[in-house]
Enzyme design. Structure first.
Site, PDB file in Angstrom:
ATOM      1  N   ASP A   1      -2.539   6.022  10.904  1.00 32.71           N
ATOM      2  CA  ASP A   1      -2.376   6.734   9.634  1.00 32.71           C
ATOM      3  C   ASP A   1      -2.200   8.226   9.901  1.00 32.71           C
ATOM      4  O   ASP A   1      -2.905   8.797  10.727  1.00 32.71           O
ATOM      5  CB  ASP A   1      -3.586   6.502   8.731  1.00 32.71           C
TER       6      ASP A   1
ATOM      7  N   THR B   1      -2.151  12.038   5.388  1.00 38.01           N
ATOM      8  CA  THR B   1      -1.630  12.957   4.384  1.00 38.01           C
ATOM      9  C   THR B   1      -2.665  13.064   3.262  1.00 38.01           C
ATOM     10  O   THR B   1      -3.761  12.503   3.371  1.00 38.01           O
ATOM     11  CB  THR B   1      -0.295  12.453   3.832  1.00 38.01           C
TER      12      THR B   1
ATOM     13  N   ALA C   1       2.163   1.982   5.258  1.00 42.83           N
ATOM     14  CA  ALA C   1       2.340   3.437   5.202  1.00 42.83           C
ATOM     15  C   ALA C   1       3.544   3.821   4.341  1.00 42.83           C
ATOM     16  O   ALA C   1       4.667   3.413   4.619  1.00 42.83           O
ATOM     17  CB  ALA C   1       2.507   3.988   6.620  1.00 42.83           C
TER      18      ALA C   1
ATOM     19  N   THR D   1       7.025  -2.893  -3.335  1.00 41.52           N
ATOM     20  CA  THR D   1       6.617  -2.703  -4.729  1.00 41.52           C
ATOM     21  C   THR D   1       7.569  -3.396  -5.687  1.00 41.52           C
ATOM     22  O   THR D   1       8.751  -3.597  -5.371  1.00 41.52           O
ATOM     23  CB  THR D   1       6.587  -1.194  -5.065  1.00 41.52           C
ATOM     24  N   ASP D   2       7.067  -3.726  -6.878  1.00 44.55           N
ATOM     25  CA  ASP D   2       7.938  -4.292  -7.908  1.00 44.55           C
ATOM     26  C   ASP D   2       8.897  -3.259  -8.478  1.00 44.55           C
ATOM     27  O   ASP D   2       9.892  -3.611  -9.124  1.00 44.55           O
ATOM     28  CB  ASP D   2       7.113  -4.916  -9.037  1.00 44.55           C
ATOM     29  N   GLU D   3       8.644  -1.968  -8.213  1.00 47.84           N
ATOM     30  CA  GLU D   3       9.486  -0.927  -8.797  1.00 47.84           C
ATOM     31  C   GLU D   3      10.915  -0.942  -8.255  1.00 47.84           C
ATOM     32  O   GLU D   3      11.812  -0.347  -8.854  1.00 47.84           O
ATOM     33  CB  GLU D   3       8.849   0.447  -8.598  1.00 47.84           C
TER      34      GLU D   3
ATOM     35  N   TYR E   1      11.065   7.526  -5.516  1.00 48.48           N
ATOM     36  CA  TYR E   1      10.103   6.657  -4.835  1.00 48.48           C
ATOM     37  C   TYR E   1      10.636   5.235  -4.712  1.00 48.48           C
ATOM     38  O   TYR E   1      10.691   4.672  -3.615  1.00 48.48           O
ATOM     39  CB  TYR E   1       8.776   6.641  -5.594  1.00 48.48           C
TER      40      TYR E   1
ATOM     41  N   ALA F   1      13.610   4.096  -5.034  1.00 50.28           N
ATOM     42  CA  ALA F   1      14.837   4.032  -4.235  1.00 50.28           C
ATOM     43  C   ALA F   1      14.518   4.043  -2.742  1.00 50.28           C
ATOM     44  O   ALA F   1      15.137   3.323  -1.948  1.00 50.28           O
ATOM     45  CB  ALA F   1      15.758   5.198  -4.586  1.00 50.28           C
TER      46      ALA F   1
ATOM     47  N   LYS G   1      11.743   2.949  -1.365  1.00 53.63           N
ATOM     48  CA  LYS G   1      11.164   1.651  -1.023  1.00 53.63           C
ATOM     49  C   LYS G   1      12.232   0.565  -0.987  1.00 53.63           C
ATOM     50  O   LYS G   1      12.188  -0.341  -0.144  1.00 53.63           O
ATOM     51  CB  LYS G   1      10.056   1.290  -2.018  1.00 53.63           C
TER      52      LYS G   1
ATOM     53  N   LEU H   1      -3.057   6.245 -12.602  1.00 55.66           N
ATOM     54  CA  LEU H   1      -3.539   6.123 -13.979  1.00 55.66           C
ATOM     55  C   LEU H   1      -5.022   5.791 -14.089  1.00 55.66           C
ATOM     56  O   LEU H   1      -5.787   6.527 -14.721  1.00 55.66           O
ATOM     57  CB  LEU H   1      -2.721   5.052 -14.712  1.00 55.66           C
TER      58      LEU H   1
ATOM     59  N   PRO I   1      -4.476  12.295 -20.129  1.00 58.92           N
ATOM     60  CA  PRO I   1      -3.054  12.441 -20.459  1.00 58.92           C
ATOM     61  C   PRO I   1      -2.314  11.111 -20.418  1.00 58.92           C
ATOM     62  O   PRO I   1      -2.343  10.400 -19.413  1.00 58.92           O
ATOM     63  CB  PRO I   1      -2.548  13.389 -19.362  1.00 58.92           C
TER      64      PRO I   1
ATOM     65  N   ARG J   1       7.602  11.372 -18.449  1.00 59.52           N
ATOM     66  CA  ARG J   1       8.243  11.851 -17.232  1.00 59.52           C
ATOM     67  C   ARG J   1       9.682  11.345 -17.171  1.00 59.52           C
ATOM     68  O   ARG J   1      10.021  10.307 -17.774  1.00 59.52           O
ATOM     69  CB  ARG J   1       7.472  11.404 -16.003  1.00 59.52           C
TER      70      ARG J   1
ATOM     71  N   HIS K   1      11.206   7.283 -16.661  1.00 63.70           N
ATOM     72  CA  HIS K   1       9.999   6.456 -16.672  1.00 63.70           C
ATOM     73  C   HIS K   1      10.361   5.007 -17.034  1.00 63.70           C
ATOM     74  O   HIS K   1      10.813   4.721 -18.141  1.00 63.70           O
ATOM     75  CB  HIS K   1       8.996   7.014 -17.679  1.00 63.70           C
TER      76      HIS K   1
END
Length: 352
Positions: free
Chosen positions: A31, A34, A80, A132-134, A158, A160, A162, A198, A213, A289, A292
């Site tokens: 690691d 960071t 990582a 990730t599912d994103e 992010y 993109a 991944k 979150l 927020p 953002r 989103h």
């Protein structure tokens, strides 16, 4: 022995702890430490001989080559990554370097190492890539959940980065035969989560009496997965997963963000009531953002059907455990936020 990258981060750190709870096989933990890497999360295994921590960068090919040659792991589990969407919007270069170039470096090192293996050792070796599912983009309200064959449509720097790393892993399998597996997970939550995401952000802000927020209208929907369930899924994939396959890992818990915030306020009202009133008074809506994604949802039937894995926690049990953990570990939160753990690191570890 296995090599884990990013094993001082949130999911990677939980995986290392879970791995050593479940078996005696040693872990090499690489690691870069960071801002989100925190060895204080691994304090319980600091003196465990099964845990070998190495402070280093996955982009350092010479270091990775040395670790592979010296320790001869049977598998690499690659966590990582830079992972915070907001940070990727403001500084995408770090995400390209770590998530794309770092994965490329690991793949090349793994390929070179794998070609030196023979017989059963070569047959058994695995490179598992955690994603990730994103990468699949955003779903409409009535769209079916993401499956492993869905088209990639990343919408942030992010996701993109991944997606690019996922494609590299796939290509190294199909071009060079490297024995890889990939998992794409939904939103994780649980202990040791850096308080910029979150759930830990809402808990820590609420306890400090700060605003909670909520982006836009708070109706962004995510599928929530308790982190130790994710760890058990990866262990299952390492044990039973088919080479070249992708497995979506989800918690079957779709919730809008604003509902999550209200659940957290209700639990905090119960477990640590505030004399000033319900924590929900602190909810504050802020400008959404850029880019989103509106909804993510994981269809995890493949890993259930093929490998027999299902999450053990419901959202109700997992979120209560999470809130209870943060209430019991306020010193950890304070150290992470203040940077005091850096001094702890320098006192307890040396870079290797």
């Amino acid at each position: 022995m296995i090599l884990v990258t990013g094993g001082a981060g949130f999911i990677g750190g939980n995986f290392v702890l879970d791995w050593l709870r479940c078996n005696d096989e040693p872990v090499i933990n690489l690691d870069a430490l960071t801002y989100a890497g925190n060895l204080e999360s691994l304090a319980s295994i600091k003196d465990d001989p099964r845990h070998i921590f190495v402070h280093g960068d996955i982009c350092d090919r010479a270091l990775v080559d040395r670790l592979l040659a010296e320790h001869k792991p049977r598998a690499i589990v690659h966590f990582a990554a830079e992972s915070h969407v907001d940070r990727s919007i403001h500084g995408p270069g770090d995400f390209v370097r770590t998530n794309v170039e770092g994965t490329f470096t690991l793949l090349e090192a793994a390929r070179a190492y794998w070609t030196t293996l023979e017989g059963a050792a070569k047959e058994a070796f695995r490179f598992h890539h955690v994603s990730t599912d994103e990468v699949y983009g955003s779903l409409g309200p009535n769209d079916p959940a993401f499956t492993e064959t869905d088209t990639y449509e990343p919408n942030s720097p992010y996701s993109a980065s991944k997606a690019a790393s996922d494609h590299l892993v796939r290509a190294w399998h199909h071009t060079y035969g490297l024995p890889v597996t990939t998992s794409n997970c939904s939103n994780n939550y649980g202990p040791y989560h850096f308080p910029e995401k979150l759930i830990p952000l809402m808990i820590t802000n609420a306890l400090a009496g700060k605003p909670l927020p909520v982006y836009g209208d708070g109706q962004q929907i995510r599928d929530w997965l308790y982190v130790t369930d994710h760890c058990s899924a990866i262990r299952t994939i390492l044990e039973k997963g088919q080479v070249g396959e992708v497995y979506n890992v989800g918690g079957w818990n779709e919730k809008p963000n604003i509902e999550i915030v209200h659940v957290l306020c209700t639990l905090l009202d119960e477990l640590k009531p505030d004399a000033a009133g319900s924590y929900s008074r602190l909810i504050t809506y802020v400008t959404d953002r850029p880019g989103h994604d509106r909804r993510y949802a994981i269809d995890a039937r493949k890993i259930e059907r093929d490998l027999g894995w299902r999450p053990a926690e419901t959202f109700e049990t997992g979120i209560r455990k999470t809130v209870e953990w943060y209430l019991a570990n306020q010193e950890w939160v304070a150290n992470v936020q203040s940077g005091a753990y850096r001094q702890w690191l320098e006192t307890n570890y040396e870079a290797r």
